[in-house]
Design an enzyme around this catalytic site. Structure first.
Site, mmCIF file in Angstrom:
data_model
loop_
_atom_site.group_PDB
_atom_site.id
_atom_site.type_symbol
_atom_site.label_atom_id
_atom_site.label_comp_id
_atom_site.label_asym_id
_atom_site.label_seq_id
_atom_site.Cartn_x
_atom_site.Cartn_y
_atom_site.Cartn_z
ATOM 1 N N CYS A 96 -9.153 -26.954 13.452
ATOM 2 C CA CYS A 96 -9.798 -28.269 13.582
ATOM 3 C C CYS A 96 -10.127 -28.926 12.234
ATOM 4 C CB CYS A 96 -11.021 -28.148 14.479
ATOM 5 S SG CYS A 96 -11.521 -29.749 15.143
ATOM 6 N N ARG A 130 -14.503 -39.375 21.076
ATOM 7 C CA ARG A 130 -14.031 -38.092 20.553
ATOM 8 C C ARG A 130 -13.086 -37.474 21.579
ATOM 9 N NH1 ARG A 130 -16.735 -36.114 16.304
ATOM 10 N NH2 ARG A 130 -16.096 -33.980 16.697
ATOM 11 N N HIS A 197 -10.413 -24.534 19.422
ATOM 12 C CA HIS A 197 -11.542 -23.621 19.265
ATOM 13 C C HIS A 197 -11.559 -22.720 20.499
ATOM 14 C CE1 HIS A 197 -13.405 -26.063 16.083
ATOM 15 N NE2 HIS A 197 -13.186 -27.127 16.811
HETATM 16 N N1 GLN Z 1 -15.223 -33.338 11.897
HETATM 17 C C1 GLN Z 1 -13.885 -33.300 12.416
HETATM 18 C C2 GLN Z 1 -13.689 -34.295 13.526
HETATM 19 O O1 GLN Z 1 -14.619 -34.646 14.203
HETATM 20 C C3 GLN Z 1 -13.546 -31.886 12.851
HETATM 21 C C4 GLN Z 1 -14.380 -31.392 13.980
HETATM 22 C C5 GLN Z 1 -14.195 -29.939 14.302
HETATM 23 O O2 GLN Z 1 -13.903 -29.120 13.435
HETATM 24 N N2 GLN Z 1 -14.445 -29.584 15.551
HETATM 25 O O3 GLN Z 1 -12.590 -34.728 13.757
#
Ligand code: GLN
Length: 245
Positions: A96, A130, A197
């Site tokens: 990620c 998101r 994840h």
């Molecule tokens: N901060 C990054 C995003 O929001 C990665 C997030 C994460 O590692 N889950 O895209």
């Protein structure tokens, strides 16, 4: 059979979201069960890397704020070593936020974080929600052998591969890199980036073993373990994503 796996975790505290550290525990445990010793190294802000110091380099996910500190440090103190590792076919796994930093750049609302350009990919914080949810992808880690990785994703950044970029896999369910082109993650030889994840490895034990075999350059597959629980976790993650197997 090699007696030791050396793993170097980059910024293990700053880049450890959604329990990504669980990936390290998984590697350690699966080695120990097979009589392979495990050494965990930490590489922090300001530390230089020796490309030969470990068999696998690992970078977890993180929030934008923490990623920012790591992005500049990666470029300043670790970029050259990581490129050297990639060139010799060394293994680098990034999840990620870590994956985003292996690309060329991560464009935030008001600034651009530099990436180290190991993968031909750019990440952009676009308008829109998101990308959150359970995800399953199909990967081919060995020629002709297609398998499923299942996990969970939560990212604001959308990643787009460039003309020289290849994905890690194809999205079966979920968003993947950007929710549009069906690609998930990035791969260049043994440099692997993914949005999964879960943490990733406890839900995909076969992939953890592929990493150990590749990191150690084993000619033979590792001895199988009693993976009843691991298989159940994988099946659960697949079901959650809507891809039962
Ligand atoms: N901060 C990054 C995003 O929001 C990665 C997030 C994460 O590692 N889950 O895209």
């Amino acid at each position: 059979m090699p007696e030791l796996l050396r793993v170097c975790a980059l910024y293990p505290d700053l880049m450890n979201i959604y329990a990504d550290r669980g990936n390290l525990l998984m590697l350690e445990q699966r080695c120990r069960w097979r009589g392979i010793a495990f050494e965990l190294q930490r590489s922090e802000l300001g530390d230089r890397l020796d490309p030969r110091q470990a068999d696998l380099f690992y970078l977890g996910g993180g929030q934008d704020r923490d990623q920012k500190r790591c992005a500049f440090d990666l470029v300043e103190t670790k970029q050259h070593a990581l490129h050297e590792i990639a060139e010799r076919g060394g293994l680098i796994l990034a999840v990620c936020g870590g994956y985003q930093l292996l690309g060329r750049s991560y464009q935030l609302a008001d600034e651009v974080l530099p990436g180290i350009g190991l993968l031909d990919a750019e990440t952009v914080r676009e308008q829109g929600p998101r990308l959150i949810g359970n995800v399953a992808i199909e990967v081919e880690m060995r020629p002709g052998e297609r398998r499923v990785l299942a996990g969970f994703e939560n990212h604001g950044g959308r990643t787009y591969l460039g003309p020289g970029g290849a994905p890690l896999g194809r999205v079966l369910k979920g968003f993947g890199n950007n929710g549009r082109d069906g690609f998930e993650g990035g791969r260049r030889r043994n440099v692997l980036g993914t949005y999964l994840h879960g943490p990733l490895l406890p839900k995909n034990a076969w992939f953890a073993d592929w990493l150990v075999e590749t990191a150690l350059g084993l000619a033979e597959p590792l001895r199988p373990l009693d993976d009843e629980l691991e298989r159940a976790a994988h099946a659960d993650a697949r079901r959650a994503a809507g891809v039962p197997g």
